[in-house]
Design an enzyme around this catalytic site. Structure first.
Site, PDB file in Angstrom:
ATOM      1  N   GLY A  12       0.840  -1.202   0.000  1.00  0.00           N
ATOM      2  CA  GLY A  12       0.000   0.000   0.000  1.00  0.00           C
ATOM      3  C   GLY A  12       0.873   1.248   0.000  1.00  0.00           C
ATOM      4  N   GLY A 112       5.366  -7.222   4.218  1.00  0.00           N
ATOM      5  CA  GLY A 112       5.192  -8.101   3.053  1.00  0.00           C
ATOM      6  C   GLY A 112       6.300  -7.888   2.039  1.00  0.00           C
ATOM      7  CB  THR A 113       7.831  -4.770   0.717  1.00  0.00           C
ATOM      8  OG1 THR A 113       6.563  -4.310   0.274  1.00  0.00           O
ATOM      9  CG2 THR A 113       8.906  -4.367  -0.274  1.00  0.00           C
ATOM     10  CB  ILE A 134      -0.262   4.613   7.329  1.00  0.00           C
ATOM     11  CG1 ILE A 134      -1.258   3.492   6.968  1.00  0.00           C
ATOM     12  CG2 ILE A 134       0.001   5.506   6.140  1.00  0.00           C
ATOM     13  CD1 ILE A 134      -2.685   3.986   6.797  1.00  0.00           C
ATOM     14  CG  ASP A 135      -0.784  -0.504   8.628  1.00  0.00           C
ATOM     15  OD1 ASP A 135      -1.638   0.394   8.544  1.00  0.00           O
ATOM     16  OD2 ASP A 135      -0.744  -1.477   7.844  1.00  0.00           O
ATOM     17  N   GLY A 178      -4.628   0.492  10.190  1.00  0.00           N
ATOM     18  CA  GLY A 178      -3.611  -0.059  11.091  1.00  0.00           C
ATOM     19  C   GLY A 178      -3.413  -1.546  10.914  1.00  0.00           C
ATOM     20  CD  GLU A 230      -7.490  -1.547   8.688  1.00  0.00           C
ATOM     21  OE1 GLU A 230      -8.314  -1.319   7.798  1.00  0.00           O
ATOM     22  OE2 GLU A 230      -6.268  -1.618   8.473  1.00  0.00           O
ATOM     23  NE  ARG A 300      -2.619   3.325   1.413  1.00  0.00           N
ATOM     24  CZ  ARG A 300      -3.163   2.181   0.985  1.00  0.00           C
ATOM     25  NH1 ARG A 300      -3.513   1.254   1.867  1.00  0.00           N
ATOM     26  NH2 ARG A 300      -3.337   1.962  -0.276  1.00  0.00           N
TER      27      ARG A 300
HETATM   28  O1  F6P Z   1      -0.926  -1.383   5.106  1.00  0.00           O
HETATM   29  C1  F6P Z   1      -1.491  -0.151   4.928  1.00  0.00           C
HETATM   30  C2  F6P Z   1      -2.981  -0.243   4.870  1.00  0.00           C
HETATM   31  O2  F6P Z   1      -3.488   1.056   4.650  1.00  0.00           O
HETATM   32  C3  F6P Z   1      -3.669  -0.871   6.084  1.00  0.00           C
HETATM   33  O3  F6P Z   1      -3.807   0.009   7.147  1.00  0.00           O
HETATM   34  C4  F6P Z   1      -4.953  -1.342   5.491  1.00  0.00           C
HETATM   35  O4  F6P Z   1      -5.447  -2.445   6.207  1.00  0.00           O
HETATM   36  C5  F6P Z   1      -4.581  -1.725   4.095  1.00  0.00           C
HETATM   37  O5  F6P Z   1      -3.392  -1.045   3.792  1.00  0.00           O
HETATM   38  C6  F6P Z   1      -5.603  -1.384   3.056  1.00  0.00           C
HETATM   39  O6  F6P Z   1      -5.170  -1.915   1.844  1.00  0.00           O
HETATM   40  P1  F6P Z   1      -5.731  -1.557   0.410  1.00  0.00           P
HETATM   41  O7  F6P Z   1      -5.261  -0.192   0.054  1.00  0.00           O
HETATM   42  O8  F6P Z   1      -5.151  -2.609  -0.460  1.00  0.00           O
HETATM   43  O9  F6P Z   1      -7.216  -1.606   0.525  1.00  0.00           O
END
Ligand code: F6P
Length: 374
Positions: A12, A112-113, A134-135, A178, A230, A300
């Site tokens: 992300g 993950g990266t 951002i998490d 998060g 979340e 984000r």
């Molecule tokens: O890892 C960053 C994040 O914004 C998390 O907080 C969230 O759960 C996820 O990405 C959302 O992912 P996407 O943008 O793929 O919906």
């Protein structure tokens, strides 16, 4: 000796990515005389050999720009969606690194990266990662860039929700991102003056949450602000998830495992959609009108904060230094005002949850904020 550096952003997006690309690039090219090439859209662009020239003026004017000039994706070399199927494309990714004569591939991303970069490292590619998200959940670094900006956005949302909750005598529930950790909810909840903060690390008890709000009501505060992560979950869902996980660890039976995995994903869905249910239940229990705000991707987007620009830039320039020393297979971690090269083995597969004895948790409790437990 000139070194050839490839760079990509994956996972992300998060504020500060362009500051990091610029930091790596300017230090690598100007200070060390290295060459830099960008790959579009994370590991997918590397596999498809889609490149971006990063010399000349390409790095100018991007420091304050949100998102990533390289583009990003969540695609993994080992599970690349192609024609409706996931294929292991690691060999092609490695081949493209070779084609470009890369001495090192810089991968900017979260946990993950780091895992994907580690996979490439095991196939012989030199890699370095920079921790963004951002998490704030990447292991072995004090902090990730992107977090500070998102924290400010979530705090600003709480500030704004206060006045409307107060005027209408309502409960307002704000869901923040998060993933599976509560850094954003806890940090913004404290700085935005939430009355209840619910985080994944502390499964919540509905009785406790509604009683905390009623207690405020009885003492004359007719509104309440709830900051919920979340990934937060009730005690009941937590227990059920734990039970499924324990069974999964014990059973080898294929049919049984399939059933358990389906149950797990059903519970995960309930968990990820629980904020509306929580809000409805609070209204039913307290008889106070309740509303929910899901902050989502607003957290984000946009201009990175000064703290994130500074962090991303200094991790980026340190990355170029590590490259000049030939130190690969590492994540450039933030440690105090400095940096530390952490071996990727230590980062991969680990997540930085909030420890239950963390000072922020004590601060919240000392303020009388309800964290959903007794
Ligand atoms: O890892 C960053 C994040 O914004 C998390 O907080 C969230 O759960 C996820 O990405 C959302 O992912 P996407 O943008 O793929 O919906």
């Amino acid at each position: 000796m000139t070194k050839y550096i490839g760079i990509l952003t994956a996972g992300g997006d998060s504020p500060g990515l362009n500051a990091a690309i610029r930091g790596v690039g300017k230090a690598a090219m100007n200070t060390h005389g290295f060459k830099l090439i960008g790959f579009r859209d994370g590991f997918r662009g590397l596999m498809e050999n889609r490149t971006v020239r990063l010399d000349g003026g390409a790095l100018s004017g991007i420091l304050t720009v949100g998102g990533t000039i390289l583009g990003t994706s969540r695609d993994k070399p080992t599970k690349m969606p192609i024609g409706g199927k996931n294929k292991d494309m690691t060999d092609l990714v490695v081949e493209n690194c070779r084609k470009h004569h890369l001495d090192v591939l810089v991968c900017i991303g979260g946990g993950g990266t780091a895992k994907n970069a580690y996979g490439l490292m095991q196939k012989g590619v030199n890699v370095i990662t920079l921790p963004k998200t951002i998490d704030n959940d990447v292991a072995c670094t004090d902090v990730t860039f992107g977090f500070d900006t998102a924290l400010s956005i979530a705090t600003d949302a709480l500030d704004r929700l206060h006045s409307t909750a107060h005027s209408h005598h309502r409960i307002i529930v704000l869901e923040v991102m998060g993933h599976n950790t509560g850094w954003l909810a806890l940090g913004s909840g404290i700085s935005g003056g939430a009355d209840v903060i619910l985080i994944p690390e502390i499964p919540y008890d509905m009785d406790v949450v509604s009683e905390a709000i009623m207690k405020r009501f009885r003492s004359g505060s007719r509104f309440s602000i709830v900051a919920v992560s979340e990934g937060a979950m009730s005690k009941e869902i937590f227990k059920q998830l734990q039970a499924v996980k324990t069974k999964l660890e014990k059973t080898e039976d294929k049919k049984e495992r399939k059933k358990l995995k389906a149950k797990r994903s059903e519970l995960e869905t309930i968990r990820s959609e629980s904020t509306h249910k929580l809000t409805r239940e609070l209204e039913a229990r307290t008889h106070l009108e309740s509303r929910v705000t899901i902050l989502g991707h607003l957290q984000r987007g946009g201009i990175p904060s000064a703290a994130d620009r500074l962090l991303a830039t200094r991790l980026g320039t340190a990355c170029a230094d590590f490259i000049s020393e030939g130190r690969y297979g590492i994540m450039v971690a933030a440690r105090g005002d400095g940096v530390e090269a952490v071996p990727l083995e230590k980062v991969v597969g680990n997540r930085k949850n909030i420890p239950l004895d963390h000072p922020w948790i004590k601060t919240a409790r000392d303020l009388g904020i309800c964290l959903g437990d007794k």
